[in-house]
Enzyme design. Structure first.
Site, short mmCIF file in Angstrom:
data_model
loop_
_atom_site.label_atom_id
_atom_site.label_comp_id
_atom_site.label_asym_id
_atom_site.label_seq_id
_atom_site.Cartn_x
_atom_site.Cartn_y
_atom_site.Cartn_z
CB SER A 161 -6.40 4.96 -16.75
OG SER A 161 -5.53 5.88 -16.14
N GLY A 215 0.82 -1.20 0.00
CA GLY A 215 0.00 0.00 0.00
C GLY A 215 0.85 1.25 0.00
CE LYS A 253 -7.04 5.91 -12.18
NZ LYS A 253 -7.12 5.21 -13.48
#
Length: 781
Positions: free
Chosen positions: A670, A350, A713
């Site tokens: 993306s 993480g 996001k």
């Protein structure tokens, strides 16, 4: 790799005192007729024996796991009427199972060699070994013959096998050469042994020269020393060294370790006793024995967590992270069900500051086991993991055994911090490869540190690795751990973490009573939103510590209760440090809001496009990576294929695509649909609502493909003031990971194709692709 992962079976020939390497010829003598008939049937396995004597009944524990396959070339009698068997070694193998008996057999898999030396490097290696042997050959009788034979070899494995028979190698050293998969590392390992032999030979020559002159002096000193020891015993004045030597033997005998370990340590203690006089050799032996005896050899009782207590500990010490905590509880439950600690290795992945290391501490507390930590960041030397051989000056054990020593038990919870920042490969070996044995439950029960040179059981250690990213961790290493992803915290989660954990912790660290300083809720929210930019809470803790320091003098001078309000923050923390992008009131045509993943969480990203008179060039700026540049080209191609040719004269116009924050590198696929929508908005001269954001990879056929980092996001979109988000259809399942507090503030629309994107952003519908060049009447505004 024809036989990769296939399992074979064959009879086993136990081999003592011989180095086995593939592609060489070896000879066996005094085999009985039954053995010769059994082995001559086809391929057999030559397997090294750990002990020193032949047995009538062999057991699996008598053998090393790695051997070679062989086939008999010839059987003959030598001049002493001994039956000789010449065999050719074929492949290096790893045994799966060895069956006991007078005539053992096994099942095995081929363990292929790693051919990592170029032809030039092989020639250099051969030349160096031959030159070294030539230097040594002048020092002993028969050396010329060995040097001449050495010059005839052109294969490294064959040369090593030939020279090894004249070197006093231990069975472990022979086995290490065989186990080594890398030809380069095996060659360097053998050169190390050869140079050691060269040093011993030179030392023996020096000693022989001095012996004739000093023999009488030495014997006289020995006789006097013996008399001195007798006098000291009579007077009860045993010296300190004598007590220490005696205590080593007693401590070794009292050690709760295997007989193999005790036997080896007793041999070293005996060497210490027989050392002629104090010196470097005694110091090395003492340091080694002190370290070996300080290790926790005793096998501890298996500790299983009380799952209710473990859940309570995790909930008390960590806010949120429900899925992560649930997976940890499941892992602990499985350990309890199978009644074993073996094979326990987690990898917490993480962003920085999300509590990976502290989570490891909580697991140790929940299990009631000792906690120890080992940082792997920046390690580039294999010996940092495995230790140095005792032949080197200043040799010491590797970090793994040092951490075990600090823990004082052989079943601690060991944190392997920063696994993604471990250097791979290099002149000093690959530390990542050394970690494979540490984490592999099939191997780590006999982990051998180069310094200790004895098998140590690591199978009961609970390994917990931490990393910020999986990209730089080798796949074989990743395969040995269960990956648990820790995602970014929401603003709500950060608020609760600050209030319940960080503020009490910081106040305690600064010696401030919680009853004397309070930070109001709106001030905490302001610090999170306006003074930090991170996925975790490390920066948030620093800001709280800054507040505590700023009010420390005031707390000393008065006994009043101090409250920190939102209005006080600018005076304490300075001007607003927020760098999070916010949506604009309106976007002009050609400007669209996208979403991006960053190491500190999600962010909105503005794609800007414009056109100008030119000759059909496309200009791309904003420090974009190759993948993002490809997305821009794909977007332009899809646009040209979907919109009418007369909508924009591409041949007479130059198009400029720019992504602001030009100093920041940006890459990834993306932004595909965002780039397409920005170009479509420019071509149609129609703006897109600034409160609409989107993310998704675009294919040349117009499909919207899935992306990663959706949770982060959407956090970024909600924080920036976005109200509507377009995501790929295939990412719908990822919405389960997004908190309801975020989803409730966003209208999330999954899309299949660019037609869906244009319908939601520019309110236009496109016809089937084959009719797109007919006319412009189909565009409905």
């Amino acid at each position: 790799m024809e036989y990769e992962n296939q399992t074979f079976s064959a009879p086993v020939l136990p081999v003592l005192g011989t180095l086995l390497l593939p592609g060489t010829t070896i000879q066996f003598k005094n085999l009985n007729k039954h053995d010769i008939q059994r082995l001559n049937y086809g391929t057999f396995v030559a397997l090294p024996v750990k002990g020193e004597a032949h047995k009538d009944h062999w057991e699996a524990s008598d053998f090393y796991r790695t051997g070679v396959t062989c086939e008999i070339v010839s059987v003959y009698e030598n001049e002493h009427n001994e039956t000789m068997v010449k065999a050719r070694t074929l492949d290096r193998i790893s045994t799966n199972q060895v069956f006991d008996g007078r005539y053992p057999s096994c099942t095995y898999e081929i363990a292929y060699e790693e051919e990592d030396l170029s032809e030039r490097s092989i020639i250099d290696m051969l030349t160096y070994i031959k030159d070294t042997v030539r230097e040594m050959s002048a020092s002993f009788r028969g050396g010329e013959w060995i040097a001449n034979r050495t010059d005839s070899y052109t294969d490294i494995n064959q040369l090593i096998t030939f020279l090894a028979q004249y070197m006093p190698l231990s069975q472990n050293e022979r086995n290490e050469l065989l186990v080594q998969t890398s030809l380069k590392q095996r060659s360097l390992q053998f050169i190390d042994l050869l140079l050691r032999q060269k040093e011993i030979l030179a030392l023996n020559l020096q000693m022989n020269e001095k012996f004739s002159n000093e023999a009488n002096k030495y014997y006289r000193q020995q006789a006097l020393r013996k008399q001195l020891e007798t006098i000291q015993k009579e007077l009860n004045e045993e010296n300190e060294d004598g007590e220490q030597k005696e205590s080593y033997v007693q401590r070794i005998q009292a050690l709760e370790a295997s007989e193999e370990v005790k036997k080896s340590l007793l041999e070293d203690a005996k060497k210490l006793e027989t050392a002629a006089q104090p010196g470097t050799e005694q110091d090395v032996l003492r340091n080694y024995l002190d370290f070996a005896l300080s290790l926790p050899w005793k096998e501890e009782e298996i500790h299983f967590a009380d799952l209710k207590e473990a859940r309570k500990v995790l909930n008390e010490r960590h806010y949120g992270m429900d899925k992560v905590k649930e997976r940890i509880i499941q892992h602990l439950a499985i350990m309890r069900l199978k009644n074993s600690n073996k094979g326990s290795a987690l990898l917490l992945v993480g962003p920085p500051g999300t509590g990976k290391t502290s989570l490891g501490k909580s697991i140790a507390k929940a299990l009631g086991r000792e906690y120890t930590r080992m940082s792997l960041g920046g390690i580039r030397d294999e010996s940092e993991i495995r230790g140095h051989r005792r032949t080197y000056v200043g040799a010491m054990a590797g970090r793994v055994l040092q951490a075990i020593k600090r823990a004082g038990t052989n079943d601690p919870v060991m944190i392997l911090d920063e696994m993604d920042k471990m250097m791979q490969g290099g002149f000093s070996g690959d530390p990542a490869a050394a970690m494979l044995e540490v984490l592999d439950p099939e191997q780590n029960d006999t982990f051998t540190d180069h310094y200790l040179d004895l098998p140590f059981d690591l199978s009961n250690v609970f390994f917990i690795g931490t990393a910020n990213s999986l990209d730089t961790i080798p796949a074989p290493l990743l395969d040995r751990m269960e990956v648990i992803e820790i995602t970014s915290y929401t603003s709500e989660e950060k608020f609760h973490i600050a209030k319940d954990h960080l503020i009490p912790e910081v106040l305690k660290e600064h010696g401030i009573d919680e009853s004397r300083l309070m930070i109001e809720d709106d001030a905490i929210e302001s610090i999170i939103e306006e003074y930090t930019m991170e996925a975790g809470c490390r920066g948030l803790k620093k800001r709280i510590a800054q507040i505590a320091r700023a009010r420390s003098e005031q707390l000393i001078d008065s006994t009043e209760f101090i409250t920190i309000k939102k209005e006080d923050l600018e005076d304490i923390l300075g001007s607003n440090k927020r760098r999070h992008e916010k949506v604009k009131e309106a976007n002009p045509a050609g400007v669209v809001t996208g979403l991006a993943w960053t190491p500190v969480g999600g962010e909105v990203l503005f794609i800007e496009t414009t056109d100008m008179p030119g000759n059909g060039q496309t200009i791309i700026t904003g420090q974009l990576g190759d993948v993002m540049k490809e997305s821009a080209r794909i977007s332009l191609s899809v646009l040209k294929s979907r919109l009418p040719l007369d909508m924009m004269s591409f041949e007479q116009r130059d198009i400029h695509i720019h992504v602001p924050a030009g100093a920041t590198p940006k890459d990834g696929p993306s932004a595909g649909i965002t780039l397409f929508t920005a170009l479509a908005s420019l071509a149609l001269n129609k703006p897109v609502d600034s409160k609409i954001a989107m993310t998704g990879e675009l294919s040349l056929s117009g499909d919207v493909l899935p992306i990663g980092g959706l949770k982060e996001k959407l956090f970024g979109a909600q924080r920036a003031g976005i109200t509507k988000v377009l995501i790929p259809w295939d990412n719908r399942a990822d919405l389960k990971e997004v908190p309801e507090s975020v989803k409730s503030k966003l209208e999330i629309i999954p899309v299949h194709t660019v037609e869906d994107v244009l319908r939601e952003t520019l309110q236009i519908a496109l016809p089937p692709m084959e009719h797109h060049l007919v006319d412009t009447s189909f565009i409905r505004m």
